[in-house]
Scaffold this motif. Structure first.
Motif, short mmCIF file in Angstrom:
data_model
loop_
_atom_site.label_atom_id
_atom_site.label_comp_id
_atom_site.label_asym_id
_atom_site.label_seq_id
_atom_site.Cartn_x
_atom_site.Cartn_y
_atom_site.Cartn_z
N GLN A 44 -8.63 -3.67 4.49
CA GLN A 44 -8.50 -2.25 4.18
C GLN A 44 -7.31 -1.99 3.26
O GLN A 44 -7.43 -1.24 2.28
CB GLN A 44 -8.34 -1.45 5.48
CG GLN A 44 -8.40 0.05 5.29
CD GLN A 44 -8.61 0.79 6.60
OE1 GLN A 44 -9.14 0.25 7.57
NE2 GLN A 44 -8.18 2.04 6.64
N TYR A 45 -6.16 -2.61 3.56
CA TYR A 45 -4.98 -2.42 2.71
C TYR A 45 -5.22 -2.99 1.31
O TYR A 45 -4.86 -2.38 0.30
CB TYR A 45 -3.75 -3.09 3.33
CG TYR A 45 -3.22 -2.39 4.55
CD1 TYR A 45 -3.02 -1.01 4.57
CD2 TYR A 45 -2.89 -3.12 5.70
CE1 TYR A 45 -2.53 -0.37 5.70
CE2 TYR A 45 -2.40 -2.49 6.84
CZ TYR A 45 -2.22 -1.11 6.83
OH TYR A 45 -1.73 -0.49 7.95
N SER A 55 -7.41 -0.74 -0.70
CA SER A 55 -6.68 0.47 -1.09
C SER A 55 -5.79 0.21 -2.30
O SER A 55 -5.74 1.00 -3.25
CB SER A 55 -5.84 0.97 0.09
OG SER A 55 -5.06 2.09 -0.28
N ARG A 85 -14.78 2.83 0.80
CA ARG A 85 -13.79 2.44 -0.20
C ARG A 85 -14.36 1.39 -1.15
O ARG A 85 -14.11 1.42 -2.36
CB ARG A 85 -12.52 1.94 0.50
CG ARG A 85 -11.38 1.48 -0.42
CD ARG A 85 -11.08 2.44 -1.55
NE ARG A 85 -10.75 3.77 -1.15
CZ ARG A 85 -9.51 4.20 -0.92
NH1 ARG A 85 -8.49 3.37 -1.03
NH2 ARG A 85 -9.28 5.45 -0.61
N ASP A 126 0.83 -1.20 0.00
CA ASP A 126 0.00 0.00 0.00
C ASP A 126 0.87 1.26 0.00
O ASP A 126 0.58 2.24 -0.70
CB ASP A 126 -0.91 -0.01 1.23
CG ASP A 126 -1.98 1.06 1.17
OD1 ASP A 126 -2.46 1.36 0.05
OD2 ASP A 126 -2.34 1.61 2.22
N TRP A 158 -7.95 -0.39 -5.43
CA TRP A 158 -8.47 0.88 -5.91
C TRP A 158 -7.41 1.61 -6.75
O TRP A 158 -7.69 2.12 -7.84
CB TRP A 158 -8.89 1.75 -4.73
CG TRP A 158 -9.07 3.20 -5.05
CD1 TRP A 158 -8.25 4.23 -4.73
CD2 TRP A 158 -10.15 3.78 -5.78
NE1 TRP A 158 -8.73 5.42 -5.20
CE2 TRP A 158 -9.91 5.19 -5.86
CE3 TRP A 158 -11.30 3.28 -6.39
CZ2 TRP A 158 -10.76 6.07 -6.50
CZ3 TRP A 158 -12.16 4.17 -7.04
CH2 TRP A 158 -11.89 5.54 -7.09
N SER A 159 -6.16 1.63 -6.25
CA SER A 159 -5.09 2.31 -6.98
C SER A 159 -4.85 1.67 -8.34
O SER A 159 -4.67 2.36 -9.36
CB SER A 159 -3.80 2.28 -6.15
OG SER A 159 -3.95 2.95 -4.93
N SER A 174 1.71 4.36 -3.44
CA SER A 174 1.63 5.82 -3.42
C SER A 174 2.55 6.44 -4.48
O SER A 174 2.46 7.63 -4.75
CB SER A 174 2.01 6.36 -2.03
OG SER A 174 3.37 6.09 -1.74
#
Length: 449
Positions: free
Chosen positions: A377-378, A381, A421, A342, A384-385, A346
């Motif tokens: 959750q990770y 995320s 999310r 995660d 999604w990216s 970025s």
């Protein structure tokens, strides 16, 4: 009423069993011969000048086994002021008085109604408890003093010797500080950290370096000590041993470097090393020594907190290697890997690396709702990216892997953050489908099963 009435006679306790026949109990023999289920050893309390406090001894000793007759049936803790009821049962005074204050007038063990609510001090048992704990406490104290003395001797030896003698002294000191808190304190108090740190440098052999690092990782390091250990030559040696040492040495190197990273004056360039990151990836992928996976991931996670180093991690090919590890990891390691991925997502190059790895989406979808909320959750995320980078391509792959159904389930029963999310990701997944086709693709029945 069965009761012990103690009297002292030259270190011997005379007890009465209620029948009128006196029973003589020698304390040394009682404990030594296992009358109370204890272990051997003579009475040493009487020979010591200082008066030992029973409460201090009970609290200061961490003993795996204590004779059952020393244990209060109410608190299940060793008794320090044992008293006996008219039923013959013995309890810690404060515990039985509290029992009475709650309105109970029965014996807690037998539940017999008491015909007499007075309590009688059980002096015989008190002396047995005191003697037994005195033995253990004084033995521990003597061993502690011996260990402290030996640690000091070894530190002095290290200042004088070289070669194999130095290695042997370091090995013994490593064993001592690994096993005894008092030895660790002695080494710190006597300036041992500086002595051991001085042995680390560009010309240090791995035999000396591995033992020195094994000692340092067990000690409390102050800011000055950490600053000294962050010198380039010392870090370079740790990195070399992380790549070439034994599995124990590799693990110790990761723990020590992570300790150094906790310092307020830590600089990210200390860990901006291609060789360090490659060594960590080898450690976390080593299937022969799985005990190195968690320490390696822990250090890698700490490094990922520094944005300056993330690009270097991506450049060594860490992303596809970590993705391939996902199916085989234990839960405690799994959340760490997802956290690292995660963090790397970025970066633009991190997202591209995740997208280009064919198993990223299938592996992440399988993890959703299977372990902790943190893992879910990770994983959401990261998904999604990736899907946001290439919606048409990646969303179709995700839906085929079963993402749609899991997102719908998350909408039904997870916390608000995950729901939000998953709702965003759900919109991306539906781009290529009509409502009817999307629902059919979700395969909800199979997912729920």
């Amino acid at each position: 009423m069965p009761m012990f009435q103690p009297s002292r006679r030259d270190g011997v306790v005379a007890g009465f069993d209620g029948s009128g026949d006196g029973q003589v109990l020698d304390l040394d023999t009682a404990v030594k011969d296992g009358v109370l289920g204890g272990v051997g050893g003579g009475v040493v309390g009487a020979a010591v000048g200082e008066k030992l406090d029973l409460k201090k001894m009970v609290e200061g000793l961490d003993l795996p086994e204590i004779p059952s007759v020393f244990i209060c049936p109410i608190s299940l803790e060793p008794m320090q002021d044992p008293v006996t009821l008219c039923t013959g049962q013995t309890y810690e005074r404060s515990n039985i008085l509290k029992w009475f204050s709650l309105g109970h007038y029965t014996c807690p063990t037998t539940m017999q109604e008491l015909w007499d609510d007075s309590v009688t001090p059980n002096r015989t048992l008190y002396h047995l408890i005191y003697t037994w704990f005195s033995q253990k406490y004084l033995l521990m104290k003597k061993r502690s003093e011996d260990v402290q003395g030996r640690a000091s001797e070894l530190l002095d030896t290290l200042k004088k010797v070289k070669g194999q003698a130095r290695v042997q002294a370091l090995k013994e000191l490593h064993q001592v500080v690994s096993s005894h808190a008092t030895a660790r304190k002695a080494v710190v108090d006597e300036g041992g950290i500086a002595v051991i740190s001085s042995l680390l440098g560009p010309f240090t052999s791995h035999a000396v370096g591995s033992e020195a690092i094994g000692i340092l990782v067990n000690l409390e390091l102050d800011s000055e000590s950490k600053g000294n250990l962050m010198q380039p030559a010392k870090i370079s040696l740790m990195v070399d041993m992380l790549n070439e040492g034994s599995i124990e040495t590799k693990i110790n190197c990761t723990h020590l470097i992570e300790k150094l990273m906790e310092d307020k004056d830590f600089r990210p360039e200390v860990v901006s090393s291609h060789s360090l990151l490659v060594g960590l990836m080898r450690l976390v992928k080593d299937k022969r020594h799985t005990n190195g996976i968690l320490p390696g991931l822990s250090l890698l996670g700490s490094i990922c907190l520094h944005k300056e180093v993330r690009g270097l991690i991506v450049s060594i090919g860490a992303v596809p290697q970590l993705v391939e590890l996902l199916p085989s990891l234990e839960p405690d390691c799994l959340e760490l890997v997802l956290f690292i991925l995660d963090m790397l997502s970025s970066l633009p190059e991190g997202i591209v690396a995740l997208k280009d790895c064919p198993n990223t989406i299938p592996n992440l979808v399988r993890l959703l709702m299977r372990f902790s909320e943190g893992c879910t959750q990770y994983a959401l995320s990261i998904l999604w990216s990736v899907c946001k980078l290439a919606p048409e391509e990646c969303s179709s792959v995700a839906v085929e892997a079963g993402l749609g159904a899991k997102l719908l389930l998350i909408q039904c029963g997870c916390n608000p953050v995950l729901k939000q999310r998953s709702a965003e990701l759900l919109k991306l997944c539906r781009l290529n489908y009509t409502d009817t086709i999307f629902i059919s693709k979700c395969k909800l029945t199979r997912t729920i099963q």
